[in-house]
Scaffold this motif. Structure first.
Motif, PDB file in Angstrom:
ATOM      1  N   LEU A 157     179.403 -30.211  43.011  1.00  0.00           N
ATOM      2  CA  LEU A 157     178.115 -29.607  43.319  1.00  0.00           C
ATOM      3  C   LEU A 157     178.197 -29.003  44.719  1.00  0.00           C
ATOM      4  CD1 LEU A 157     175.205 -29.116  42.402  1.00  0.00           C
ATOM      5  CD2 LEU A 157     174.606 -31.345  43.378  1.00  0.00           C
ATOM      6  N   VAL A 158     178.068 -27.687  44.795  1.00  0.00           N
ATOM      7  CA  VAL A 158     178.242 -26.978  46.066  1.00  0.00           C
ATOM      8  C   VAL A 158     176.914 -26.808  46.794  1.00  0.00           C
ATOM      9  CG1 VAL A 158     179.064 -24.837  47.127  1.00  0.00           C
ATOM     10  CG2 VAL A 158     180.243 -25.763  45.122  1.00  0.00           C
ATOM     11  N   GLY A 159     175.828 -26.580  46.047  1.00  0.00           N
ATOM     12  CA  GLY A 159     174.515 -26.386  46.666  1.00  0.00           C
ATOM     13  C   GLY A 159     173.409 -26.583  45.656  1.00  0.00           C
ATOM     14  N   LEU A 160     172.202 -26.857  46.166  1.00  0.00           N
ATOM     15  CA  LEU A 160     171.037 -27.095  45.309  1.00  0.00           C
ATOM     16  C   LEU A 160     169.828 -26.358  45.868  1.00  0.00           C
ATOM     17  CD1 LEU A 160     171.179 -30.950  44.659  1.00  0.00           C
ATOM     18  CD2 LEU A 160     171.149 -29.211  42.862  1.00  0.00           C
ATOM     19  N   SER A 161     168.891 -26.046  44.986  1.00  0.00           N
ATOM     20  CA  SER A 161     167.588 -25.547  45.424  1.00  0.00           C
ATOM     21  C   SER A 161     166.500 -26.169  44.562  1.00  0.00           C
ATOM     22  CB  SER A 161     167.511 -24.019  45.341  1.00  0.00           C
ATOM     23  OG  SER A 161     167.453 -23.593  43.997  1.00  0.00           O
ATOM     24  N   LEU A 162     165.366 -26.450  45.190  1.00  0.00           N
ATOM     25  CA  LEU A 162     164.175 -26.916  44.477  1.00  0.00           C
ATOM     26  C   LEU A 162     163.068 -25.922  44.785  1.00  0.00           C
ATOM     27  CD1 LEU A 162     162.386 -28.994  42.944  1.00  0.00           C
ATOM     28  CD2 LEU A 162     162.046 -30.138  45.139  1.00  0.00           C
ATOM     29  N   THR A 163     162.452 -25.371  43.734  1.00  0.00           N
ATOM     30  CA  THR A 163     161.399 -24.379  43.909  1.00  0.00           C
ATOM     31  C   THR A 163     160.144 -24.830  43.182  1.00  0.00           C
ATOM     32  OG1 THR A 163     163.061 -22.607  43.965  1.00  0.00           O
ATOM     33  CG2 THR A 163     160.778 -21.951  43.606  1.00  0.00           C
ATOM     34  N   ALA A 164     158.993 -24.714  43.872  1.00  0.00           N
ATOM     35  CA  ALA A 164     157.690 -24.992  43.257  1.00  0.00           C
ATOM     36  C   ALA A 164     156.834 -23.742  43.416  1.00  0.00           C
ATOM     37  CB  ALA A 164     157.024 -26.186  43.918  1.00  0.00           C
ATOM     38  N   LEU A 165     156.394 -23.169  42.298  1.00  0.00           N
ATOM     39  CA  LEU A 165     155.642 -21.917  42.306  1.00  0.00           C
ATOM     40  C   LEU A 165     154.148 -22.201  42.399  1.00  0.00           C
ATOM     41  CD1 LEU A 165     157.681 -20.085  39.508  1.00  0.00           C
ATOM     42  CD2 LEU A 165     158.037 -20.011  41.979  1.00  0.00           C
ATOM     43  N   PHE A 166     153.657 -22.351  43.622  1.00  0.00           N
ATOM     44  CA  PHE A 166     152.252 -22.688  43.846  1.00  0.00           C
ATOM     45  C   PHE A 166     151.305 -21.586  43.356  1.00  0.00           C
ATOM     46  CE2 PHE A 166     153.805 -25.309  47.660  1.00  0.00           C
ATOM     47  CZ  PHE A 166     153.919 -26.447  46.876  1.00  0.00           C
ATOM     48  N   MET A 167     151.758 -20.335  43.401  1.00  0.00           N
ATOM     49  CA  MET A 167     150.871 -19.233  43.028  1.00  0.00           C
ATOM     50  C   MET A 167     150.472 -19.280  41.560  1.00  0.00           C
ATOM     51  SD  MET A 167     154.207 -18.320  43.241  1.00  0.00           S
ATOM     52  CE  MET A 167     155.481 -17.191  42.675  1.00  0.00           C
ATOM     53  N   ASN A 168     151.210 -20.052  40.767  1.00  0.00           N
ATOM     54  CA  ASN A 168     150.861 -20.215  39.351  1.00  0.00           C
ATOM     55  C   ASN A 168     149.942 -21.405  39.114  1.00  0.00           C
ATOM     56  OD1 ASN A 168     152.454 -18.025  38.804  1.00  0.00           O
ATOM     57  ND2 ASN A 168     154.217 -19.216  38.137  1.00  0.00           N
ATOM     58  N   GLN A 169     149.353 -21.884  40.212  1.00  0.00           N
ATOM     59  CA  GLN A 169     148.398 -23.001  40.153  1.00  0.00           C
ATOM     60  C   GLN A 169     149.020 -24.219  39.457  1.00  0.00           C
ATOM     61  OE1 GLN A 169     144.861 -21.339  38.294  1.00  0.00           O
ATOM     62  NE2 GLN A 169     144.144 -20.530  40.252  1.00  0.00           N
ATOM     63  N   LEU A 170     149.913 -24.884  40.191  1.00  0.00           N
ATOM     64  CA  LEU A 170     150.593 -26.064  39.671  1.00  0.00           C
ATOM     65  C   LEU A 170     149.588 -27.115  39.199  1.00  0.00           C
ATOM     66  CD1 LEU A 170     153.134 -24.866  41.066  1.00  0.00           C
ATOM     67  CD2 LEU A 170     153.729 -27.188  41.728  1.00  0.00           C
ATOM     68  N   SER A 171     149.888 -27.697  38.044  1.00  0.00           N
ATOM     69  CA  SER A 171     149.075 -28.815  37.572  1.00  0.00           C
ATOM     70  C   SER A 171     149.394 -30.035  38.429  1.00  0.00           C
ATOM     71  CB  SER A 171     149.400 -29.114  36.104  1.00  0.00           C
ATOM     72  OG  SER A 171     150.762 -29.529  35.983  1.00  0.00           O
ATOM     73  N   GLN A 172     148.555 -31.045  38.357  1.00  0.00           N
ATOM     74  CA  GLN A 172     148.808 -32.277  39.111  1.00  0.00           C
ATOM     75  C   GLN A 172     150.125 -32.907  38.687  1.00  0.00           C
ATOM     76  OE1 GLN A 172     147.186 -33.829  41.709  1.00  0.00           O
ATOM     77  NE2 GLN A 172     146.061 -31.892  41.808  1.00  0.00           N
ATOM     78  N   ARG A 173     150.439 -32.765  37.407  1.00  0.00           N
ATOM     79  CA  ARG A 173     151.706 -33.311  36.920  1.00  0.00           C
ATOM     80  C   ARG A 173     152.884 -32.592  37.564  1.00  0.00           C
ATOM     81  NH1 ARG A 173     154.016 -36.161  32.740  1.00  0.00           N
ATOM     82  NH2 ARG A 173     156.187 -35.551  32.386  1.00  0.00           N
ATOM     83  N   GLU A 174     152.825 -31.251  37.639  1.00  0.00           N
ATOM     84  CA  GLU A 174     153.927 -30.495  38.223  1.00  0.00           C
ATOM     85  C   GLU A 174     154.066 -30.775  39.720  1.00  0.00           C
ATOM     86  OE1 GLU A 174     155.175 -26.515  35.988  1.00  0.00           O
ATOM     87  OE2 GLU A 174     153.168 -26.403  36.847  1.00  0.00           O
ATOM     88  N   THR A 175     152.934 -30.944  40.399  1.00  0.00           N
ATOM     89  CA  THR A 175     152.995 -31.294  41.817  1.00  0.00           C
ATOM     90  C   THR A 175     153.714 -32.621  41.994  1.00  0.00           C
ATOM     91  OG1 THR A 175     150.918 -30.115  42.244  1.00  0.00           O
ATOM     92  CG2 THR A 175     151.617 -31.728  43.892  1.00  0.00           C
ATOM     93  N   THR A 176     153.412 -33.555  41.101  1.00  0.00           N
ATOM     94  CA  THR A 176     154.075 -34.864  41.131  1.00  0.00           C
ATOM     95  C   THR A 176     155.552 -34.716  40.792  1.00  0.00           C
ATOM     96  OG1 THR A 176     152.016 -35.969  40.476  1.00  0.00           O
ATOM     97  CG2 THR A 176     154.063 -37.200  40.168  1.00  0.00           C
ATOM     98  N   GLU A 177     155.867 -33.872  39.796  1.00  0.00           N
ATOM     99  CA  GLU A 177     157.261 -33.644  39.401  1.00  0.00           C
ATOM    100  C   GLU A 177     158.084 -33.076  40.550  1.00  0.00           C
ATOM    101  OE1 GLU A 177     158.277 -31.606  35.804  1.00  0.00           O
ATOM    102  OE2 GLU A 177     156.587 -32.458  34.705  1.00  0.00           O
ATOM    103  N   SER A 178     157.518 -32.161  41.324  1.00  0.00           N
ATOM    104  CA  SER A 178     158.267 -31.543  42.419  1.00  0.00           C
ATOM    105  C   SER A 178     158.629 -32.580  43.479  1.00  0.00           C
ATOM    106  CB  SER A 178     157.469 -30.393  43.041  1.00  0.00           C
ATOM    107  OG  SER A 178     156.258 -30.848  43.615  1.00  0.00           O
ATOM    108  N   SER A 179     157.688 -33.467  43.812  1.00  0.00           N
ATOM    109  CA  SER A 179     157.972 -34.521  44.789  1.00  0.00           C
ATOM    110  C   SER A 179     158.975 -35.524  44.230  1.00  0.00           C
ATOM    111  CB  SER A 179     156.673 -35.245  45.176  1.00  0.00           C
ATOM    112  OG  SER A 179     155.783 -34.377  45.815  1.00  0.00           O
ATOM    113  N   TYR A 180     158.799 -35.857  42.956  1.00  0.00           N
ATOM    114  CA  TYR A 180     159.693 -36.819  42.305  1.00  0.00           C
ATOM    115  C   TYR A 180     161.123 -36.276  42.247  1.00  0.00           C
ATOM    116  CZ  TYR A 180     161.383 -39.981  38.597  1.00  0.00           C
ATOM    117  OH  TYR A 180     162.091 -40.901  37.852  1.00  0.00           O
TER     118      TYR A 180
END
Length: 236
Positions: free
Chosen positions: A157-180
């Motif tokens: 594994l050379v590199g990683l990225s985590l992206t959360a697209l707030f402009m699409n109005q993340l559900s509470q579940r997705e907000t939790t998923e991004s932190s998790y």
């Protein structure tokens, strides 16, 4: 004698001009996932190849071009030209990246957790067991707004990225998923998750300011644009 001298000078000048590469101002810049090769050209197309690739091409817009190459563990040379036969090609060297961890070890550790957080069952948050060589999506939420991407070379594994697209109005579940997902990445890489989340909280509170934190030799680059997107780039 003077006429011969003039003709000889003109001939040498023409040969010199015809031997100049029309691909100019070539630069490389490396991110966690890819190396971007950019430059200028007067042609509409730039052709490129490496030792391991055949002939490829990219379009030129407003005299500028950009090529994104997945990061690799070994340095390599790239040739660029405005002609298919690579006449007067420009040669550059692309630097190697450092590995984070073996991918099988990362995926095994990441997928070993099956927890609930904020009342949500997050057993579905799993990355690909094997992962494709090069750049690929390792995990994406059901709604599509939380994305983990990785670059793999020689099963490392050379590199990683985590992206959360707030402009699409993340559900509470997705907000939790991004932190998790960020927590699982930190644990799988052996980082101190408290340090990592300190960086996350700081960049969110600053509303767009880029924040970088390091833990156990691994760099986490946070970039949050208020109300639009959060990006975390992870690399050595």
């Amino acid at each position: 004698m003077k006429k011969k001298s003039i003709f000889l000078f003109l001939a040498v000048s023409i040969i010199g001009l015809s031997g100049c590469s029309k691909v100019k101002d070539v630069e490389t810049s490396k991110s966690a996932l890819v190396t971007t090769v950019s430059g200028t050209a007067k042609s509409s197309t730039v052709y490129w190849r490496t030792d391991s690739d055949g002939v490829n091409k990219t379009s030129v817009k407003n005299s500028k071009f950009s090529i994104k190459m997945p990061n690799t563990l070994s340095k390599y040379s790239m040739k660029l030209s405005d002609s298919k036969n690579f006449k007067n090609a420009k040669s550059i060297e692309v630097a190697a990246a450092k590995p984070l961890i073996s991918y099988p070890k990362f995926s095994s550790e990441f997928n070993s957790y099956s927890d609930k957080l904020n009342g949500y069952d997050l057993t579905n948050v799993k990355v690909s067991d094997e992962g494709a060589q090069g750049l690929s999506t390792l995990y994406q939420s059901a709604e599509g707004n939380v994305i983990v991407r990785g670059t793999i070379d020689d099963d490392k594994l050379v590199g990683l990225s985590l992206t959360a697209l707030f402009m699409n109005q993340l559900s509470q579940r997705e907000t939790t998923e991004s932190s998790y997902a960020l927590g699982l990445i930190a644990k799988s890489l052996g980082s101190d998750y408290k340090v990592v989340f300190r960086g996350l909280n700081k960049t969110l509170s600053k509303g767009g300011q880029k924040i970088t934190v390091k833990s156990k030799g691994i760099t986490y680059d946070f970039d949050a644009k208020k109300g639009t997107i959060l990006t975390v780039l992870i690399h050595k």
